[in-house]
Design a protein around this motif. Sequence first.
Motif, PDB file in Angstrom:
ATOM      1  N   GLY A 200     -14.150 -25.344  -2.273  1.00  0.00           N
ATOM      2  CA  GLY A 200     -13.249 -26.402  -2.537  1.00  0.00           C
ATOM      3  C   GLY A 200     -11.613 -26.154  -2.887  1.00  0.00           C
ATOM      4  N   PRO A 201     -10.635 -26.939  -2.150  1.00  0.00           N
ATOM      5  CA  PRO A 201      -9.181 -26.711  -2.342  1.00  0.00           C
ATOM      6  C   PRO A 201      -8.944 -26.666  -3.837  1.00  0.00           C
ATOM      7  CG  PRO A 201      -9.673 -29.167  -1.573  1.00  0.00           C
ATOM      8  CD  PRO A 201     -11.101 -28.481  -1.905  1.00  0.00           C
ATOM      9  N   TYR A 202      -9.306 -27.306  -4.944  1.00  0.00           N
ATOM     10  CA  TYR A 202      -8.649 -27.116  -6.269  1.00  0.00           C
ATOM     11  C   TYR A 202      -9.065 -25.512  -6.846  1.00  0.00           C
ATOM     12  CZ  TYR A 202      -8.410 -27.909 -11.152  1.00  0.00           C
ATOM     13  OH  TYR A 202      -8.216 -27.919 -12.604  1.00  0.00           O
ATOM     14  N   GLU A 203     -10.700 -25.196  -6.498  1.00  0.00           N
ATOM     15  CA  GLU A 203     -11.026 -24.132  -6.882  1.00  0.00           C
ATOM     16  C   GLU A 203     -10.090 -22.788  -6.193  1.00  0.00           C
ATOM     17  OE1 GLU A 203     -12.850 -26.588  -5.726  1.00  0.00           O
ATOM     18  OE2 GLU A 203     -14.009 -27.049  -7.310  1.00  0.00           O
ATOM     19  N   ALA A 204     -10.056 -23.108  -4.957  1.00  0.00           N
ATOM     20  CA  ALA A 204      -9.248 -22.081  -4.223  1.00  0.00           C
ATOM     21  C   ALA A 204      -7.824 -21.898  -4.581  1.00  0.00           C
ATOM     22  CB  ALA A 204      -9.369 -22.348  -2.605  1.00  0.00           C
ATOM     23  N   ILE A 205      -7.029 -22.779  -5.099  1.00  0.00           N
ATOM     24  CA  ILE A 205      -5.706 -22.722  -5.467  1.00  0.00           C
ATOM     25  C   ILE A 205      -5.696 -22.307  -6.875  1.00  0.00           C
ATOM     26  CG2 ILE A 205      -3.917 -23.958  -6.143  1.00  0.00           C
ATOM     27  CD1 ILE A 205      -3.412 -23.610  -3.440  1.00  0.00           C
ATOM     28  N   LYS A 206      -6.652 -22.761  -7.494  1.00  0.00           N
ATOM     29  CA  LYS A 206      -6.790 -21.934  -8.864  1.00  0.00           C
ATOM     30  C   LYS A 206      -7.272 -20.557  -9.003  1.00  0.00           C
ATOM     31  CE  LYS A 206      -7.841 -24.197 -13.062  1.00  0.00           C
ATOM     32  NZ  LYS A 206      -8.459 -23.824 -14.205  1.00  0.00           N
ATOM     33  N   GLY A 207      -7.849 -20.242  -8.075  1.00  0.00           N
ATOM     34  CA  GLY A 207      -8.410 -18.793  -7.651  1.00  0.00           C
ATOM     35  C   GLY A 207      -7.013 -17.838  -7.230  1.00  0.00           C
ATOM     36  N   GLY A 208      -6.155 -18.308  -6.924  1.00  0.00           N
ATOM     37  CA  GLY A 208      -4.937 -17.457  -6.623  1.00  0.00           C
ATOM     38  C   GLY A 208      -4.428 -17.590  -5.101  1.00  0.00           C
ATOM     39  N   ALA A 209      -4.953 -18.602  -4.487  1.00  0.00           N
ATOM     40  CA  ALA A 209      -4.869 -18.764  -2.810  1.00  0.00           C
ATOM     41  C   ALA A 209      -3.433 -19.269  -2.948  1.00  0.00           C
ATOM     42  CB  ALA A 209      -5.607 -19.875  -2.346  1.00  0.00           C
ATOM     43  N   SER A 210      -2.520 -18.673  -2.151  1.00  0.00           N
ATOM     44  CA  SER A 210      -1.132 -19.428  -1.829  1.00  0.00           C
ATOM     45  C   SER A 210      -0.924 -20.507  -0.899  1.00  0.00           C
ATOM     46  CB  SER A 210      -0.297 -18.085  -1.165  1.00  0.00           C
ATOM     47  OG  SER A 210      -0.421 -16.885  -1.856  1.00  0.00           O
ATOM     48  N   ALA A 211      -1.988 -20.433   0.270  1.00  0.00           N
ATOM     49  CA  ALA A 211      -1.847 -21.584   1.267  1.00  0.00           C
ATOM     50  C   ALA A 211      -3.317 -21.732   1.540  1.00  0.00           C
ATOM     51  CB  ALA A 211      -1.078 -21.523   2.331  1.00  0.00           C
ATOM     52  N   LEU A 212      -3.661 -22.892   1.959  1.00  0.00           N
ATOM     53  CA  LEU A 212      -5.054 -23.325   2.427  1.00  0.00           C
ATOM     54  C   LEU A 212      -5.173 -23.658   3.934  1.00  0.00           C
ATOM     55  CD1 LEU A 212      -6.241 -25.126  -0.680  1.00  0.00           C
ATOM     56  CD2 LEU A 212      -6.190 -22.631  -0.263  1.00  0.00           C
ATOM     57  N   VAL A 213      -5.900 -23.319   4.732  1.00  0.00           N
ATOM     58  CA  VAL A 213      -6.123 -23.793   6.034  1.00  0.00           C
ATOM     59  C   VAL A 213      -7.516 -24.675   6.056  1.00  0.00           C
ATOM     60  CG1 VAL A 213      -6.588 -23.187   8.524  1.00  0.00           C
ATOM     61  CG2 VAL A 213      -5.065 -21.662   7.180  1.00  0.00           C
ATOM     62  N   VAL A 214      -7.257 -26.095   6.518  1.00  0.00           N
ATOM     63  CA  VAL A 214      -8.069 -26.856   6.780  1.00  0.00           C
ATOM     64  C   VAL A 214      -8.151 -27.347   8.031  1.00  0.00           C
ATOM     65  CG1 VAL A 214      -9.245 -28.948   5.823  1.00  0.00           C
ATOM     66  CG2 VAL A 214      -7.706 -27.486   4.460  1.00  0.00           C
ATOM     67  N   GLY A 215      -9.168 -27.343   8.901  1.00  0.00           N
ATOM     68  CA  GLY A 215      -9.220 -27.680  10.307  1.00  0.00           C
ATOM     69  C   GLY A 215     -10.123 -29.075  10.351  1.00  0.00           C
ATOM     70  N   ARG A 216     -11.313 -28.519  10.790  1.00  0.00           N
ATOM     71  CA  ARG A 216     -12.440 -29.877  11.254  1.00  0.00           C
ATOM     72  C   ARG A 216     -12.557 -30.978  10.121  1.00  0.00           C
ATOM     73  NH1 ARG A 216     -16.430 -25.404  13.035  1.00  0.00           N
ATOM     74  NH2 ARG A 216     -15.401 -24.257  11.513  1.00  0.00           N
ATOM     75  N   PRO A 217     -12.364 -30.718   8.848  1.00  0.00           N
ATOM     76  CA  PRO A 217     -12.618 -31.818   7.952  1.00  0.00           C
ATOM     77  C   PRO A 217     -11.563 -32.747   7.994  1.00  0.00           C
ATOM     78  CG  PRO A 217     -12.926 -29.891   6.868  1.00  0.00           C
ATOM     79  CD  PRO A 217     -12.551 -29.373   8.152  1.00  0.00           C
TER      80      PRO A 217
END
Length: 239
Positions: A200-217
């Motif tokens: 999920g986006p929240y967990e990924a940012i909390k986990g240290g991601a700088s940016a997230l790619v979201v396509g089909r959703p």
Amino acid sequence: MKLNQKSQPMLNPIIAALDVDTREQALKLADELADVVGGFKVGPRLCLRYGQELVKEVAARGPVFIDNKHFDIPSTMEAAVRASFEAGASLVTVHALSGREALSKMAALEKELSQKRPFRILAVTILTSWDEHSVPGVLKQQPISQHVVELADLVISSGMTGVVCSPHELDLLQNKGLYLVTPGIRFSMDSLGDQKRVMGPYEAIKGGASALVVGRPIIESRNPRETATDYVMALYEKK
Ligand code: C5P
């Protein structure tokens, strides 16, 4: 939240993947999403059909991430990345598996080009559509996570600063000082498509991601703008 600084050159860390086939569809989505997402990812299906003209049109609506994942001899990779920069890209991808000589060239190129405007070259570690079963045989001698760490270390020692990884590898990479971009982002009710290692986006940012790619959703949603807004809001609050 200090999202803005961390996600530069984008103001927010959600990158919408414009995985569509026509200029009209791409620009319609870009118009709808421009003030919601941090940037737009375009790949070969648009680049091959419309080239730099479309990249320029999308770049007028927000930072563009050209995701053509170059994997070639170093001089060809350099020429391709320069062409992407000239077209207006803010982010581009190459494969970490292309090796030290190519990655060192990319590091020097990033340094040179980012003096003109914010620009990053990201090295793709292991595709998020691969899991331990589907990864090619030559890579089966050790777990995917070990490949990812080794490739990230190669990226760092070559002088590059950013990678693309699965959200499940964030914990292995988060203390290495890299700019971390993760596809494979889904709310639990979203369909996985061909992605295997998602979060999920929240967990990924909390986990240290700088940016997230979201396509089909987002792009296959009945209301892409509303769905993109849900993804941005979810960065602040677990959903
Ligand atoms: O539709 P979805 O959210 O799965 O889209 C993810 C996007 O990120 C696709 O455009 C895909 O090409 C890209 N990507 C990926 N895995 C990588 C690198 C890029 O899924 N390792």
